[in-house]
Design an enzyme around this catalytic site. Sequence first.
Site, PDB file in Angstrom:
ATOM      1  N   ILE A 118      -3.107  -6.169  -1.229  1.00 50.38           N
ATOM      2  CA  ILE A 118      -2.411  -6.776  -0.084  1.00 50.38           C
ATOM      3  C   ILE A 118      -1.785  -8.111  -0.497  1.00 50.38           C
ATOM      4  CG2 ILE A 118      -2.706  -7.683   2.275  1.00 50.38           C
ATOM      5  CD1 ILE A 118      -4.796  -5.432   2.701  1.00 50.38           C
TER       6      ILE A 118
ATOM      7  N   PRO B 208     -16.348 -16.879  -5.547  1.00 55.35           N
ATOM      8  CA  PRO B 208     -15.996 -17.452  -4.233  1.00 55.35           C
ATOM      9  C   PRO B 208     -14.505 -17.787  -4.170  1.00 55.35           C
ATOM     10  CG  PRO B 208     -16.893 -19.152  -5.635  1.00 55.35           C
ATOM     11  CD  PRO B 208     -16.864 -17.903  -6.462  1.00 55.35           C
TER      12      PRO B 208
ATOM     13  N   VAL C 192      -7.130   2.609   4.437  1.00 52.72           N
ATOM     14  CA  VAL C 192      -8.174   1.805   3.801  1.00 52.72           C
ATOM     15  C   VAL C 192      -7.487   0.513   3.342  1.00 52.72           C
ATOM     16  CG1 VAL C 192      -9.850   3.544   3.070  1.00 52.72           C
ATOM     17  CG2 VAL C 192      -7.782   3.200   1.728  1.00 52.72           C
TER      18      VAL C 192
ATOM     19  N   SER D 198       7.237   7.645   9.504  1.00 50.27           N
ATOM     20  CA  SER D 198       6.967   9.032   9.909  1.00 50.27           C
ATOM     21  C   SER D 198       5.934   9.082  11.032  1.00 50.27           C
ATOM     22  CB  SER D 198       6.449   9.826   8.711  1.00 50.27           C
ATOM     23  OG  SER D 198       5.857  11.013   9.159  1.00 50.27           O
TER      24      SER D 198
ATOM     25  N   VAL E 113      11.661  10.913   7.065  1.00 50.05           N
ATOM     26  CA  VAL E 113      12.781  10.871   6.123  1.00 50.05           C
ATOM     27  C   VAL E 113      12.785  12.188   5.359  1.00 50.05           C
ATOM     28  CG1 VAL E 113      13.687   9.747   4.058  1.00 50.05           C
ATOM     29  CG2 VAL E 113      12.808   8.363   5.953  1.00 50.05           C
TER      30      VAL E 113
ATOM     31  N   LYS F 117     -13.923 -13.644   5.151  1.00 47.96           N
ATOM     32  CA  LYS F 117     -14.344 -13.288   3.787  1.00 47.96           C
ATOM     33  C   LYS F 117     -14.278 -14.552   2.930  1.00 47.96           C
ATOM     34  CE  LYS F 117     -12.709 -11.108  -0.409  1.00 47.96           C
ATOM     35  NZ  LYS F 117     -11.773 -10.196  -1.071  1.00 47.96           N
TER      36      LYS F 117
ATOM     37  N   LEU G 205       1.709   0.586  -2.141  1.00 51.38           N
ATOM     38  CA  LEU G 205       1.264   1.709  -2.972  1.00 51.38           C
ATOM     39  C   LEU G 205       2.445   2.426  -3.623  1.00 51.38           C
ATOM     40  CD1 LEU G 205      -1.532   3.133  -0.626  1.00 51.38           C
ATOM     41  CD2 LEU G 205      -1.848   1.790  -2.713  1.00 51.38           C
TER      42      LEU G 205
ATOM     43  N   GLY H 230       5.428   2.641   7.333  1.00 55.44           N
ATOM     44  CA  GLY H 230       4.861   1.729   8.339  1.00 55.44           C
ATOM     45  C   GLY H 230       3.370   1.496   8.159  1.00 55.44           C
TER      46      GLY H 230
HETATM   47  C1  FAD Z   1      -9.797   3.463  -1.669  1.00 54.02           C
HETATM   48  C2  FAD Z   1      -8.872   2.297  -1.483  1.00 54.02           C
HETATM   49  C3  FAD Z   1      -9.396   1.043  -1.179  1.00 54.02           C
HETATM   50  C4  FAD Z   1      -8.544  -0.053  -1.041  1.00 54.02           C
HETATM   51  N1  FAD Z   1      -9.063  -1.288  -0.786  1.00 54.02           N
HETATM   52  C5  FAD Z   1      -8.237  -2.360  -0.744  1.00 54.02           C
HETATM   53  C6  FAD Z   1      -8.722  -3.661  -0.494  1.00 54.02           C
HETATM   54  O1  FAD Z   1      -9.907  -3.872  -0.261  1.00 54.02           O
HETATM   55  N2  FAD Z   1      -7.851  -4.677  -0.482  1.00 54.02           N
HETATM   56  C7  FAD Z   1      -6.528  -4.496  -0.712  1.00 54.02           C
HETATM   57  O2  FAD Z   1      -5.779  -5.469  -0.749  1.00 54.02           O
HETATM   58  N3  FAD Z   1      -6.023  -3.274  -0.872  1.00 54.02           N
HETATM   59  C8  FAD Z   1      -6.838  -2.204  -0.907  1.00 54.02           C
HETATM   60  N4  FAD Z   1      -6.310  -0.968  -1.083  1.00 54.02           N
HETATM   61  C9  FAD Z   1      -4.858  -0.809  -1.139  1.00 54.02           C
HETATM   62  C10 FAD Z   1      -4.291  -0.847   0.297  1.00 54.02           C
HETATM   63  O3  FAD Z   1      -4.912   0.150   1.066  1.00 54.02           O
HETATM   64  C11 FAD Z   1      -2.787  -0.618   0.299  1.00 54.02           C
HETATM   65  O4  FAD Z   1      -2.172  -1.447  -0.648  1.00 54.02           O
HETATM   66  C12 FAD Z   1      -2.217  -0.935   1.662  1.00 54.02           C
HETATM   67  O5  FAD Z   1      -2.879  -0.239   2.662  1.00 54.02           O
HETATM   68  C13 FAD Z   1      -0.752  -0.626   1.706  1.00 54.02           C
HETATM   69  O6  FAD Z   1      -0.505   0.743   1.796  1.00 54.02           O
HETATM   70  P1  FAD Z   1       1.001   1.195   1.975  1.00 54.02           P
HETATM   71  O7  FAD Z   1       1.539   0.585   3.201  1.00 54.02           O
HETATM   72  O8  FAD Z   1       1.742   0.944   0.710  1.00 54.02           O
HETATM   73  O9  FAD Z   1       0.903   2.781   2.115  1.00 54.02           O
HETATM   74  P2  FAD Z   1       0.436   3.689   3.371  1.00 54.02           P
HETATM   75  O10 FAD Z   1      -0.577   3.050   4.192  1.00 54.02           O
HETATM   76  O11 FAD Z   1       0.097   5.022   2.766  1.00 54.02           O
HETATM   77  O12 FAD Z   1       1.745   3.841   4.251  1.00 54.02           O
HETATM   78  C14 FAD Z   1       2.784   4.730   3.875  1.00 54.02           C
HETATM   79  C15 FAD Z   1       3.771   4.825   5.021  1.00 54.02           C
HETATM   80  O13 FAD Z   1       4.883   5.598   4.567  1.00 54.02           O
HETATM   81  C16 FAD Z   1       5.221   6.517   5.596  1.00 54.02           C
HETATM   82  N5  FAD Z   1       5.904   7.669   5.002  1.00 54.02           N
HETATM   83  C17 FAD Z   1       5.512   8.419   3.951  1.00 54.02           C
HETATM   84  N6  FAD Z   1       6.407   9.421   3.763  1.00 54.02           N
HETATM   85  C18 FAD Z   1       7.373   9.276   4.706  1.00 54.02           C
HETATM   86  C19 FAD Z   1       8.553   9.987   5.048  1.00 54.02           C
HETATM   87  N7  FAD Z   1       8.937  11.093   4.413  1.00 54.02           N
HETATM   88  N8  FAD Z   1       9.301   9.543   6.084  1.00 54.02           N
HETATM   89  C20 FAD Z   1       8.950   8.430   6.771  1.00 54.02           C
HETATM   90  N9  FAD Z   1       7.840   7.718   6.495  1.00 54.02           N
HETATM   91  C21 FAD Z   1       7.069   8.147   5.476  1.00 54.02           C
HETATM   92  C22 FAD Z   1       3.898   6.890   6.246  1.00 54.02           C
HETATM   93  O14 FAD Z   1       4.091   7.423   7.540  1.00 54.02           O
HETATM   94  C23 FAD Z   1       3.239   5.529   6.272  1.00 54.02           C
HETATM   95  O15 FAD Z   1       3.667   4.833   7.420  1.00 54.02           O
HETATM   96  C24 FAD Z   1      -7.149   0.137  -1.194  1.00 54.02           C
HETATM   97  C25 FAD Z   1      -6.636   1.409  -1.442  1.00 54.02           C
HETATM   98  C26 FAD Z   1      -7.470   2.485  -1.596  1.00 54.02           C
HETATM   99  C27 FAD Z   1      -6.877   3.833  -1.872  1.00 54.02           C
END
Ligand code: FAD
Length: 514
Positions: free
Chosen positions: A353, A103, A52, A44, A189, A83, A340, A13
Amino acid sequence: MTESVHHIVIVGGGTAGWLTAGIIAARHKSRIQSGRFSVTLVESPNISIVGVGEGTWPTLRGTLEKIGVSETDFFRECDAAFKQGAKFAKWTTGTDDDYYYHPLMFPQGFTQQNLAPHWLRDGGGRSFCDAVSPQGQLCEAGLAPKMITTPEYQAVANYAYHLDAGKFAPFLMRHCTQKLGVRHVLADVTGVNQAGNGDIISVSTEQAGEVAGDLFVDCTGFHALLLGKALGVPFRDCSDVLFCDTALAVQVPFDEEDAPLASHTHSTALKAGWVWDIALPTRRGLGYVYSSRHTSEEAAHEELAAYVGPKFKDLKVRKIPIRSGHRETFWKNNCVAVGLAAGFLEPLEASAIVLIELSAKLIAEQMPANRQVMDIIARRFNETTLYRWGRIIDFLKLHYTLTQRTDTAFWRDNCDPATIPERLQNLMTLWTYQSPWFFDEFDRLEEVFPAASYQYVLYGMGFKTEVEDDEAADAVRARRLMGENLALTQRLRSQLPKNRDLIRKIHDFGLQPV
Ligand SMILES: Cc1cc2nc3c(=O)[nH]c(=O)nc-3n(C[C@H](O)[C@H](O)[C@H](O)COP(=O)(O)OP(=O)(O)OC[C@H]3O[C@@H](n4cnc5c(N)ncnc54)[C@H](O)[C@@H]3O)c2cc1C
């Protein structure tokens, strides 16, 4: 598992999970309403989101509009700001006057004519960005890309957003569950249950029993619980190309509540990486992304402290290990990874994103009717997604290969041809004789970064394309287009409000709904 694909289960989420849920649910809204289709998101309550990821791409406007979000609500609830691009400082020579803009507006008349050769011949003393687009000047002046009378999602100058990542996912969650019929299960999970052919039948959870589905979307972030751990799809590391492997992130308060608000991301090169600096209405979010092979954590802290200034000593620094690369394949059996869980590349051009949006859109549009056709769609998805990741890697590396900096091993190593992908090397050879352009072979698919982006980086960093004399035939039109750009720049500079003023007005009065 039924043969028809009716039940979608998203695990995770964060930004990836909720954007994917919103995009799929909005596309299949009538089927959800009639009870023939469901989208369930399992998240979770104990594992927090990465929190971030605050810079976006203009695609997000279309995405939010399509899923039915009000732009005014988004500004108010996600601490969002405009932006209009990124300002890269100290990337080329490392001196204090070294900067260029990438830009978000296309060069003037981009679909009619390629202005790059004409600028290379006679740029009139202006940077490439200033010669072909008003947006660098708008950013320098701290202006917004629209007015309070411009309706939601419409632009005067193309724009994306900066947003608070900690607020964005809960905002999307409320919209998805209240307006789009997404089922939300708060549970950890603990197991992934598979059929003999490897398909996922259900996930077992600690708090909510088993959650069954026909198609599973892995949005578990760096955990990659489904595609990586359960289905064993290997990770393809690309740290031999992109060296940064650690981020030190901080949130910096403004000195005054109404301090000027930049409408672009600052990206400043340091000794072993670079700092992102993103201004939201209530704070700045910034971080040093660096290569631990080229500097120590202590030295990185010092560099970041010098960048932030005296306030740094009071700030909480968060260390985030990062690993550049992606899954070898993104959709296997009945499981597809987004966000990710699919991979990570340093956030130099805010590509994560936008890739989430494009992947979710592809899944929603191509939603397999049944299990029989799923493998065909998966193959297509994998080809497109692999191409996109490869192109982003090339584009990010381009920023490093064009540097003239030799002051540290980090910059010298980045220019080692052994670290530059062959495709990028070939393109750079080609671009020595012809500049990338709209009608190029280059813009093949829905590109994450179009030819215009390559132009801004190449010519912003001093790349030279040899210019043929016979292109002079277009010179009259080119001069006219560049003249139009200067007139547009002047007009917009006098018309557009300050970025912070417009955001305050949006909070007070709202934009006109579309
Ligand atoms: C330093 C940094 C800077 C960034 N800057 C940018 C930016 O400027 N622009 C951009 O586009 N992207 C950026 N990103 C990437 C961006 O942050 C991610 O692509 C975006 O937030 C998506 O994350 P996510 O949802 O894949 O993972 P997460 O936010 O980590 O979410 C993972 C989810 O999985 C759930 N989960 C994990 N294990 C379980 C389990 N066992 N059971 C149930 N649920 C579980 C967690 O609870 C959570 O809800 C950056 C990343 C980093 C590390």
